[in-house]
Design a protein around this motif. Structure first.
Motif, PDB file in Angstrom:
ATOM      1  N   LYS A  22      45.902  -8.084  -6.591  1.00  7.36           N
ATOM      2  CA  LYS A  22      46.164  -8.477  -5.413  1.00  7.36           C
ATOM      3  C   LYS A  22      44.936  -9.869  -4.857  1.00  7.36           C
ATOM      4  O   LYS A  22      44.064  -9.776  -5.360  1.00  7.36           O
ATOM      5  CB  LYS A  22      45.423  -7.289  -4.528  1.00  7.36           C
ATOM      6  CG  LYS A  22      46.462  -6.454  -3.907  1.00  7.36           C
ATOM      7  CD  LYS A  22      45.833  -5.522  -3.132  1.00  7.36           C
ATOM      8  CE  LYS A  22      46.768  -4.073  -3.230  1.00  7.36           C
ATOM      9  NZ  LYS A  22      45.791  -2.751  -3.183  1.00  7.36           N
ATOM     10  N   CYS A  23      45.660 -10.527  -4.210  1.00  4.26           N
ATOM     11  CA  CYS A  23      44.852 -11.749  -3.760  1.00  4.26           C
ATOM     12  C   CYS A  23      43.789 -11.336  -2.686  1.00  4.26           C
ATOM     13  O   CYS A  23      44.193 -10.654  -1.871  1.00  4.26           O
ATOM     14  CB  CYS A  23      45.821 -12.893  -3.379  1.00  4.26           C
ATOM     15  SG  CYS A  23      44.766 -14.325  -2.537  1.00  4.26           S
ATOM     16  N   ARG A  24      42.545 -11.674  -3.052  1.00  6.43           N
ATOM     17  CA  ARG A  24      41.600 -11.276  -2.083  1.00  6.43           C
ATOM     18  C   ARG A  24      41.465 -11.976  -0.880  1.00  6.43           C
ATOM     19  O   ARG A  24      41.286 -11.541  -0.075  1.00  6.43           O
ATOM     20  CB  ARG A  24      40.033 -11.548  -2.792  1.00  6.43           C
ATOM     21  CG  ARG A  24      39.852 -10.718  -3.856  1.00  6.43           C
ATOM     22  CD  ARG A  24      38.675 -11.219  -4.608  1.00  6.43           C
ATOM     23  NE  ARG A  24      38.531 -10.417  -5.880  1.00  6.43           N
ATOM     24  CZ  ARG A  24      37.457 -10.812  -6.837  1.00  6.43           C
ATOM     25  NH1 ARG A  24      36.569 -11.602  -6.284  1.00  6.43           N
ATOM     26  NH2 ARG A  24      37.207 -10.075  -7.806  1.00  6.43           N
ATOM     27  N   LYS A  25      42.157 -13.299  -0.831  1.00 11.62           N
ATOM     28  CA  LYS A  25      42.206 -14.143   0.442  1.00 11.62           C
ATOM     29  C   LYS A  25      43.387 -13.570   1.387  1.00 11.62           C
ATOM     30  O   LYS A  25      43.246 -13.390   2.389  1.00 11.62           O
ATOM     31  CB  LYS A  25      42.438 -15.562   0.063  1.00 11.62           C
ATOM     32  CG  LYS A  25      41.666 -16.424   1.267  1.00 11.62           C
ATOM     33  CD  LYS A  25      41.578 -17.841   0.794  1.00 11.62           C
ATOM     34  CE  LYS A  25      41.754 -18.828   1.916  1.00 11.62           C
ATOM     35  NZ  LYS A  25      41.916 -20.265   1.394  1.00 11.62           N
ATOM     36  N   CYS A  26      44.649 -13.751   0.639  1.00 13.11           N
ATOM     37  CA  CYS A  26      45.752 -13.569   1.525  1.00 13.11           C
ATOM     38  C   CYS A  26      46.468 -12.144   1.241  1.00 13.11           C
ATOM     39  O   CYS A  26      47.311 -11.797   2.009  1.00 13.11           O
ATOM     40  CB  CYS A  26      46.839 -14.591   1.282  1.00 13.11           C
ATOM     41  SG  CYS A  26      47.800 -14.242  -0.493  1.00 13.11           S
ATOM     42  N   GLY A  27      45.980 -11.456   0.531  1.00  6.57           N
ATOM     43  CA  GLY A  27      46.390 -10.024   0.422  1.00  6.57           C
ATOM     44  C   GLY A  27      47.728  -9.830  -0.526  1.00  6.57           C
ATOM     45  O   GLY A  27      48.367  -8.882  -0.641  1.00  6.57           O
ATOM     46  N   GLN A  70      44.808 -17.816 -10.107  1.00  2.91           N
ATOM     47  CA  GLN A  70      44.992 -18.568  -9.090  1.00  2.91           C
ATOM     48  C   GLN A  70      46.191 -17.795  -8.231  1.00  2.91           C
ATOM     49  O   GLN A  70      47.162 -17.568  -8.920  1.00  2.91           O
ATOM     50  CB  GLN A  70      45.467 -19.944  -9.348  1.00  2.91           C
ATOM     51  CG  GLN A  70      45.444 -20.757  -7.656  1.00  2.91           C
ATOM     52  CD  GLN A  70      45.634 -22.183  -8.209  1.00  2.91           C
ATOM     53  OE1 GLN A  70      46.108 -22.651  -9.219  1.00  2.91           O
ATOM     54  NE2 GLN A  70      45.289 -23.060  -6.973  1.00  2.91           N
ATOM     55  N   CYS A  71      46.147 -17.810  -6.720  1.00  5.74           N
ATOM     56  CA  CYS A  71      47.082 -17.359  -6.068  1.00  5.74           C
ATOM     57  C   CYS A  71      48.180 -18.425  -5.758  1.00  5.74           C
ATOM     58  O   CYS A  71      47.870 -19.408  -5.385  1.00  5.74           O
ATOM     59  CB  CYS A  71      46.600 -16.735  -4.685  1.00  5.74           C
ATOM     60  SG  CYS A  71      47.875 -16.074  -3.605  1.00  5.74           S
ATOM     61  N   ILE A  72      49.306 -17.753  -6.349  1.00  7.57           N
ATOM     62  CA  ILE A  72      50.763 -18.953  -6.032  1.00  7.57           C
ATOM     63  C   ILE A  72      50.903 -18.962  -4.592  1.00  7.57           C
ATOM     64  O   ILE A  72      51.804 -19.753  -4.327  1.00  7.57           O
ATOM     65  CB  ILE A  72      51.522 -18.702  -6.827  1.00  7.57           C
ATOM     66  CG1 ILE A  72      52.337 -16.992  -6.543  1.00  7.57           C
ATOM     67  CG2 ILE A  72      51.407 -18.711  -8.262  1.00  7.57           C
ATOM     68  CD1 ILE A  72      53.585 -16.850  -7.147  1.00  7.57           C
ATOM     69  N   ARG A  73      50.430 -18.131  -3.706  1.00  9.35           N
ATOM     70  CA  ARG A  73      50.720 -18.213  -2.272  1.00  9.35           C
ATOM     71  C   ARG A  73      49.715 -18.890  -1.530  1.00  9.35           C
ATOM     72  O   ARG A  73      50.045 -19.868  -0.818  1.00  9.35           O
ATOM     73  CB  ARG A  73      50.947 -16.625  -1.731  1.00  9.35           C
ATOM     74  CG  ARG A  73      51.631 -16.441  -0.595  1.00  9.35           C
ATOM     75  CD  ARG A  73      52.448 -15.277  -0.243  1.00  9.35           C
ATOM     76  NE  ARG A  73      51.261 -14.420   0.537  1.00  9.35           N
ATOM     77  CZ  ARG A  73      51.710 -13.159   0.650  1.00  9.35           C
ATOM     78  NH1 ARG A  73      52.764 -12.465   0.685  1.00  9.35           N
ATOM     79  NH2 ARG A  73      50.469 -12.569   1.516  1.00  9.35           N
ATOM     80  N   CYS A  74      48.699 -18.559  -1.501  1.00  6.27           N
ATOM     81  CA  CYS A  74      47.490 -19.410  -0.993  1.00  6.27           C
ATOM     82  C   CYS A  74      46.834 -20.367  -1.571  1.00  6.27           C
ATOM     83  O   CYS A  74      46.016 -21.045  -1.168  1.00  6.27           O
ATOM     84  CB  CYS A  74      46.590 -18.193  -0.019  1.00  6.27           C
ATOM     85  SG  CYS A  74      45.613 -17.499  -1.195  1.00  6.27           S
ATOM     86  N   GLY A  75      46.742 -20.239  -2.739  1.00  6.85           N
ATOM     87  CA  GLY A  75      45.914 -21.214  -3.827  1.00  6.85           C
ATOM     88  C   GLY A  75      44.717 -20.758  -4.192  1.00  6.85           C
ATOM     89  O   GLY A  75      43.896 -21.394  -4.954  1.00  6.85           O
TER      90      GLY A  75
HETATM   91 ZN   LIG Z   1      46.487 -15.522  -1.769  1.00  9.30          ZN
END
Ligand SMILES: [Zn+2]
Length: 471
Positions: free
Chosen positions: A26-31, A10-15
Motif C-alpha cells: 500500500k502506498c503510504r502517500k496516495c493509499g 516506488q508508487c506508480i500512481r503518485c511517484g
Molecule cells: Zn502512491
C-alpha cells in the motif's frame, strides 16, 4: 559475493519512493493498493554478466536483494521450437516457453521462491495469498519445504488439480468470493489482522520481479523474438515480461523489444475491452480458463502499458477456441498446457488470419502451467471431441445405414434418398465399408444388389443414439 543492484519501491500512481525491507503493497502517500513497484538502479551494477546454472537464481543480481535462497530448482525452463504446430499455422518460427517444467508445474514457482526467501530473511512463519490456483499451489509447496504455515483464499472456481496440490501441501484453504477479486480483499484484511506475510500475486511487488526472469531466460535462449503472446488475468504476467525486456534494454544488453500480445477469454475480457476502449462492464462473466478469470484486473493499466509501449495487441478468444488449442499443443508438440495459456495459440491463429502477425516473424507463446492441474475442464471437451470424430466418420455412413435400417434397398434408391448429392461410386464405397464392418449384408436378386441391415448394424445405430442422448 556477487554484486547486487540497489532497488527501491516506488508508487506508480503518485511517484512516492520508499526504502523498506519489507515488500509493502500500500502506498503510504496516495493509499494506492498494489501500486508499488521495484525500481532497479542499474548505475550501481556496472556491466551485467549472468553466471551460474541456467535457473531462476542466475538472475539474482537483477532482483531485489534476498540473503536466504528458498529453492526447489525453479526456472531455467525449456524454450521449445514448435515445428509441427508452426507448420500447421503457416508460421516459420514458433517457440513455446514451457513453464509447466517448474517444481509445481507453473510459472508461479518463481514468485514463491523469491517471496519465501524474503520471508526467511524477515523471520516470517506464515503467509497468506488470494489465488485462482497456481500461486496458491506454488506458495503451499515452498511454505511446506521451509516449515511455514500457508493460508490460501480461493474463489468459487478453482481447477481441481490446483486445489489438490494445495491440500496435499497442507495449506489452510478458505473459499471466499465469486472471483479472485473478492478473495483478494479477504487476503488483505487477514494479513492486516494477523501480521501474516502478504503473498497475493497482485499485491506483493516481488512477484513481478520474480516473473521478469522469464524474459531474461527467453533472451538467453533465442535473443529478442518479434512477438511474445501471454494470457492475461490480473495483467501482472505480461507486465513482468515487458519489464524484463525493458531492463535488458536499460542495461544496454539488447536493442528494441518484442511486441507483447495479451490474450483473454471472451467470457471475461476486461483488459482487452479497456485496451480497445470498449464498455468495460461484462455481463455474466465466465470462463473455463479459471487462472485468468479476473473481473477487475489489479494490473490492468500496467498490462496496457506493456502492450502499447511494445507496439503489441490485445485479443479475446472464446473458451471453445482455447480448448481446441489446448488439444493442438498436446497432439502436435507433446505439451499438456493449461487452458489459459493455450489461449496464446488460439490468439496466434486469429492474428495470423488477420495478418496482424507476419508469417515470417518469430513468436514465443508462454505456457504458464500444466493442463494436469485443470483436467476437470477437459471432460466436456473430450465428449464433444469424440462425438465430432464420430459424426465426421458416420455422417454419410450413418445416413446410409438408417435408410437401410428402414427397409431392404439398393444403391440407386439410396443415392436418390441422399438427394443425389454425391457420386454413386462414393455411395458404393460407403456400402462396401459398411459391409466389411459387418453392419449390412448384400443379396443379389435379378442382377441387382439388395442391402439389409444386420443385428450388429442395429446395435451401432442404437449406440450412436445413446451417445447423442448423453450429450
Ligand atoms: Zn502512491
Amino acid at each position: 559475493m556477487e554484486k547486487h543492484a540497489t532497488s527501491i519501491l516506488q508508487c506508480i500512481r503518485c511517484g512516492e519512493k520508499i526504502e523498506v525491507e519489507m515488500p509493502e503493497y500500500k502506498c503510504r502517500k496516495c493509499g494506492g493498493v498494489g501500486t508499488l513497484e521495484y525500481r532497479v538502479d542499474y548505475e550501481s551494477l556496472g556491466e551485467v554478466k549472468f553466471s551460474g546454472e541456467f535457473n531462476f537464481w542466475r538472475y539474482r543480481s537483477l532482483m531485489p536483494k534476498v540473503s536466504n535462497c528458498a529453492t526447489m530448482h525453479e526456472g531455467g525452463t525449456p524454450l521449445y521450437r514448435a515445428e509441427r504446430l508452426a507448420k500447421s499455422l503457416g508460421l516459420s518460427r514458433l517457440y513455446l516457453k514451457d513453464e509447466t517444467r517448474n517444481p509445481t508445474n507453473s510459472f508461479r514457482d518463481r514468485a514463491a521462491a523469491l517471496m519465501v526467501s524474503n520471508m526467511l530473511d524477515l523471520g516470517y512463519t506464515a503467509a497468506v495469498c488470494a489465488s485462482n490456483g497456481n500461486m496458491g499451489a506454488s506458495l503451499a509447496a515452498y511454505c511446506a519445504k521451509y516449515g511455514m504455515a500457508c493460508h490460501v483464499i480461493i474463489p468459487k472456481h478453482v481447477d481441481v488439480g490446483k486445489l489438490a496440490q494445495m491440500i496435499i501441501y497442507d495449506a489452510v484453504i478458505e473459499e471466499y468470493g465469486e472471483t479472485v477479486d473478492e478473495s483478494m480483499e479477504k487476503a488483505m484484511n487477514l494479513a492486516d489482522e494477523t501480521g501474516w506475510y502478504q503473498a497475493s500475486s497482485s499485491l506483493n511487488p516481488l512477484v513481478i520481479e520474480a516473473q521478469k526472469t522469464i524474459a531474461f531466460e527467453i533472451y538467453e535462449q533465442i535473443g529478442v523474438p518479434d512477438n511474445i503472446i501471454v494470457a492475461m488475468g490480473s495483467g501482472g504476467t505480461i507486465y513482468s515480461i515487458w519489464k524484463g525486456f525493458r531492463e535488458l534494454n536499460d542495461l544496454g544488453m539488447i536493442k528494441g523489444s518484442p511486441r507483447l500480445i495479451g490474450v483473454q477469454s471472451s467470457g471475461c475480457p476486461p483488459i482487452v475491452n479497456a485496451y480497445l476502449g470498449k464498455d468495460e462492464s461484462i455481463e455474466s462473466p465466465m470462463t473455463r480458463a479459471t487462472s485468468i478469470f479476473v473481473l477487475n484486473p489489479p494490473k490492468r493499466d500496467l498490462a496496457i502499458k506493456a502492450i502499447r509501449e511494445s507496439g503489441g495487441l490485445a485479443v479475446a478468444v472464446s473458451d471453445q477456441e482455447i480448448l481446441e488449442a489446448e488439444q493442438e499443443i498436446a497432439k502436435m508438440e507433446g505439451i499438456f498446457a493449461e487452458p489459459a495459456s493455450s489461449g496464446t495459440i488460439a490468439a496466434l491463429r486469429r492474428l495470423l488470419d488477420e495478418s496482424a502477425i507476419d508469417r515470417g516473424d518469430s513468436v514465443v507463446c508462454l505456457i504458464t502451467g500444466s493442463g494436469l492441474k485443470a483436467t476437470d475442464v477437459l471432460q466436456t471437451l473430450s465428449k464433444k471431441r469424440k462425438m465430432a470424430l464420430l459424426e465426421a466418420e458416420f455422417s454419410t455412413k450413418e445416413r446410409i445405414l438408417r435408410i437401410i435400417a428402414r427397409k431392404r434397398t439398393y444403391g440407386y434408391e439410396i443415392w436418390k434418398e441422399l438427394g443425389k448429392s454425391m457420386t454413386r461410386a462414393a455411395i458404393y464405397q460407403h456400402l462396401n465399408d459398411l459391409r466389411s464392418r459387418g453392419l449390412i449384408t448384400v443379396q443379389v436378386k435379378n442382377g441387382r444388389k439388395y442391402f439389409t441391415i444386420t443385428q450388429r448394424g442395429r446395435r451401432v445405430l442404437k449406440a450412436i443414439d445413446d451417445i447423442k442422448v448423453l450429450l
